[in-house]
Scaffold this motif. Sequence first.
Motif, PDB file in Angstrom:
ATOM      1  N   THR A 123      95.574 -11.461  50.767  1.00  0.00           N
ATOM      2  CA  THR A 123      95.973 -12.843  50.474  1.00  0.00           C
ATOM      3  C   THR A 123      96.698 -12.920  49.141  1.00  0.00           C
ATOM      4  N   ALA A 124      96.201 -12.182  48.154  1.00  0.00           N
ATOM      5  CA  ALA A 124      96.794 -12.222  46.816  1.00  0.00           C
ATOM      6  C   ALA A 124      98.145 -11.528  46.755  1.00  0.00           C
ATOM      7  N   GLY A 125      98.358 -10.528  47.611  1.00  0.00           N
ATOM      8  CA  GLY A 125      99.652  -9.854  47.640  1.00  0.00           C
ATOM      9  C   GLY A 125      99.575  -8.403  47.201  1.00  0.00           C
ATOM     10  N   PRO A 126     100.608  -7.605  47.516  1.00  0.00           N
ATOM     11  CA  PRO A 126     100.567  -6.160  47.277  1.00  0.00           C
ATOM     12  C   PRO A 126     100.553  -5.765  45.805  1.00  0.00           C
ATOM     13  N   ASP A 127     100.918  -6.671  44.916  1.00  0.00           N
ATOM     14  CA  ASP A 127     100.938  -6.332  43.487  1.00  0.00           C
ATOM     15  C   ASP A 127      99.685  -6.824  42.767  1.00  0.00           C
ATOM     16  N   ALA A 128      98.621  -7.131  43.515  1.00  0.00           N
ATOM     17  CA  ALA A 128      97.402  -7.663  42.905  1.00  0.00           C
ATOM     18  C   ALA A 128      96.601  -6.567  42.226  1.00  0.00           C
ATOM     19  N   ALA A 129      96.073  -6.884  41.041  1.00  0.00           N
ATOM     20  CA  ALA A 129      95.075  -6.052  40.374  1.00  0.00           C
ATOM     21  C   ALA A 129      93.701  -6.499  40.842  1.00  0.00           C
ATOM     22  N   LEU A 130      92.690  -5.655  40.613  1.00  0.00           N
ATOM     23  CA  LEU A 130      91.348  -5.914  41.133  1.00  0.00           C
ATOM     24  C   LEU A 130      90.314  -5.661  40.047  1.00  0.00           C
ATOM     25  N   PHE A 131      89.434  -6.657  39.821  1.00  0.00           N
ATOM     26  CA  PHE A 131      88.360  -6.564  38.831  1.00  0.00           C
ATOM     27  C   PHE A 131      87.020  -6.744  39.554  1.00  0.00           C
ATOM     28  N   GLY A 132      86.083  -5.826  39.305  1.00  0.00           N
ATOM     29  CA  GLY A 132      84.747  -5.956  39.872  1.00  0.00           C
ATOM     30  C   GLY A 132      83.688  -5.759  38.810  1.00  0.00           C
ATOM     31  N   HIS A 133      82.627  -6.560  38.886  1.00  0.00           N
ATOM     32  CA  HIS A 133      81.520  -6.475  37.928  1.00  0.00           C
ATOM     33  C   HIS A 133      80.234  -6.087  38.644  1.00  0.00           C
ATOM     34  N   SER A 134      79.523  -5.088  38.119  1.00  0.00           N
ATOM     35  CA  SER A 134      78.214  -4.688  38.611  1.00  0.00           C
ATOM     36  C   SER A 134      78.295  -4.334  40.101  1.00  0.00           C
ATOM     37  N   TYR A 135      77.510  -4.980  40.943  1.00  0.00           N
ATOM     38  CA  TYR A 135      77.603  -4.701  42.372  1.00  0.00           C
ATOM     39  C   TYR A 135      79.021  -4.974  42.874  1.00  0.00           C
ATOM     40  N   GLY A 136      79.679  -5.983  42.306  1.00  0.00           N
ATOM     41  CA  GLY A 136      81.058  -6.264  42.663  1.00  0.00           C
ATOM     42  C   GLY A 136      81.999  -5.133  42.294  1.00  0.00           C
ATOM     43  N   ALA A 137      81.659  -4.363  41.252  1.00  0.00           N
ATOM     44  CA  ALA A 137      82.479  -3.204  40.886  1.00  0.00           C
ATOM     45  C   ALA A 137      82.321  -2.086  41.907  1.00  0.00           C
ATOM     46  N   VAL A 138      81.132  -1.945  42.481  1.00  0.00           N
ATOM     47  CA  VAL A 138      80.938  -0.990  43.571  1.00  0.00           C
ATOM     48  C   VAL A 138      81.833  -1.372  44.745  1.00  0.00           C
ATOM     49  N   LEU A 139      81.835  -2.664  45.093  1.00  0.00           N
ATOM     50  CA  LEU A 139      82.686  -3.131  46.191  1.00  0.00           C
ATOM     51  C   LEU A 139      84.159  -2.901  45.884  1.00  0.00           C
ATOM     52  N   ALA A 140      84.555  -3.161  44.645  1.00  0.00           N
ATOM     53  CA  ALA A 140      85.958  -3.007  44.259  1.00  0.00           C
ATOM     54  C   ALA A 140      86.405  -1.555  44.365  1.00  0.00           C
ATOM     55  N   LEU A 141      85.564  -0.631  43.906  1.00  0.00           N
ATOM     56  CA  LEU A 141      85.947   0.781  43.987  1.00  0.00           C
ATOM     57  C   LEU A 141      86.000   1.252  45.430  1.00  0.00           C
ATOM     58  N   GLU A 142      85.068   0.793  46.245  1.00  0.00           N
ATOM     59  CA  GLU A 142      85.112   1.136  47.669  1.00  0.00           C
ATOM     60  C   GLU A 142      86.387   0.587  48.306  1.00  0.00           C
ATOM     61  N   ALA A 143      86.776  -0.624  47.931  1.00  0.00           N
ATOM     62  CA  ALA A 143      88.015  -1.197  48.472  1.00  0.00           C
ATOM     63  C   ALA A 143      89.229  -0.388  48.025  1.00  0.00           C
ATOM     64  N   ALA A 144      89.215   0.072  46.771  1.00  0.00           N
ATOM     65  CA  ALA A 144      90.348   0.832  46.238  1.00  0.00           C
ATOM     66  C   ALA A 144      90.524   2.169  46.952  1.00  0.00           C
ATOM     67  N   ARG A 145      89.454   2.687  47.564  1.00  0.00           N
ATOM     68  CA  ARG A 145      89.581   3.919  48.355  1.00  0.00           C
ATOM     69  C   ARG A 145      90.461   3.691  49.572  1.00  0.00           C
ATOM     70  N   GLN A 146      90.479   2.449  50.070  1.00  0.00           N
ATOM     71  CA  GLN A 146      91.219   2.153  51.291  1.00  0.00           C
ATOM     72  C   GLN A 146      92.607   1.580  51.023  1.00  0.00           C
ATOM     73  N   THR A 147      92.698   0.708  50.041  1.00  0.00           N
ATOM     74  CA  THR A 147      93.975   0.100  49.684  1.00  0.00           C
ATOM     75  C   THR A 147      94.073   0.064  48.162  1.00  0.00           C
ATOM     76  N   ALA A 148      95.022   0.749  47.622  1.00  0.00           N
ATOM     77  CA  ALA A 148      95.132   0.851  46.167  1.00  0.00           C
ATOM     78  C   ALA A 148      95.642  -0.461  45.576  1.00  0.00           C
ATOM     79  N   PRO A 149      94.895  -1.061  44.648  1.00  0.00           N
ATOM     80  CA  PRO A 149      95.424  -2.227  43.930  1.00  0.00           C
ATOM     81  C   PRO A 149      96.445  -1.773  42.889  1.00  0.00           C
ATOM     82  N   ALA A 150      97.140  -2.728  42.302  1.00  0.00           N
ATOM     83  CA  ALA A 150      98.095  -2.378  41.258  1.00  0.00           C
ATOM     84  C   ALA A 150      97.379  -1.722  40.087  1.00  0.00           C
ATOM     85  N   LYS A 151      96.248  -2.289  39.674  1.00  0.00           N
ATOM     86  CA  LYS A 151      95.368  -1.709  38.666  1.00  0.00           C
ATOM     87  C   LYS A 151      93.943  -2.081  39.031  1.00  0.00           C
ATOM     88  N   LEU A 152      92.998  -1.308  38.507  1.00  0.00           N
ATOM     89  CA  LEU A 152      91.596  -1.479  38.857  1.00  0.00           C
ATOM     90  C   LEU A 152      90.765  -1.566  37.584  1.00  0.00           C
TER      91      LEU A 152
END
Length: 301
Positions: A123-152
């Motif tokens: 939804t945010a677009g292909p140039d989106a960066a991704l920030f995750g905190h605590s359990y949300g950071a686990v989710l963010a890193l798992e997501a980055a394995r599948q689709t690379a954000p612009a920055k993590l």
Amino acid sequence: MTHPSPTSAFSRRLILQAGAALPAVACMSRETRPVPPPATFTQHRFTSADGTSLSYFRRGNGPPLVWVHGALSLWSDWRDVAERLSPHFTHYVLERRGRGHSADGAGYALEREVEDVLALMRTAGPDAALFGHSYGAVLALEAARQTAPAKLLLYEPPFPITQPVSGPALAEFERALAHEGPDAALVVFNRKVLLTPEHELEAFRQTPQWSRQVEMTPRFARELRALEGLPRGLEAYRQVHTPTLILLGARSPEVLLAQPCRALARTLTHARLGILPGQGHVAHVTAPELLAREVSAFLRE
């Protein structure tokens, strides 16, 4: 001049010191039920891969930045940081499933929440960066394995490195939740996982924050169980080549949080470790200006 009450002083000390260990301290949320967004944020909806209807809050101008909050936490806990960055970034702040205006799926799995993050990134677009905190950071890193954000950006993900996150205490936590209720379960978590001193725990139980954590504890249980299912170590993440900033509070616990952050910084090929001086697990509460500066500096590199 007024002085804080002993209870409020304790609450702030708890955040600044022990405020740390895991999602339970990231919990210092200001509300636990759906709250209308302020005028500066607009609420939107999207549908995840399993058909669950989810909510996110948008504000700002500039490149997109997706936010994923932790356990025992709400999207609104990140308002202070996001507002400071809004002149330069467009925020997509996820309201994780089962919270507030977001629906919950029929059965919980960490993989479903990763799909939620991926859907919001689209939804945010292909140039989106991704920030995750605590359990949300686990989710963010798992997501980055599948689709690379612009920055993590990963703020203290509680990965099991040398030992499980909860270990034997999880079974005791779950028994307490089933037979005595969420208040008793949260006591177990504080005593056995966070190792909160007894006098601090008793004082904490008298604060409004405690009752808010208690209300979210049933959801927290499924997240603790999901963390226990993660494999020991970080080899699976060597394939993530996204430029990554790993944030660590200087006062956060060594085994639960500091150790995973340092291990991630060594494992990911394009990662560096950023230390938040004087902070623990909840710098978005205790030092939003500092955290906003760190995020902005990395995203502008």
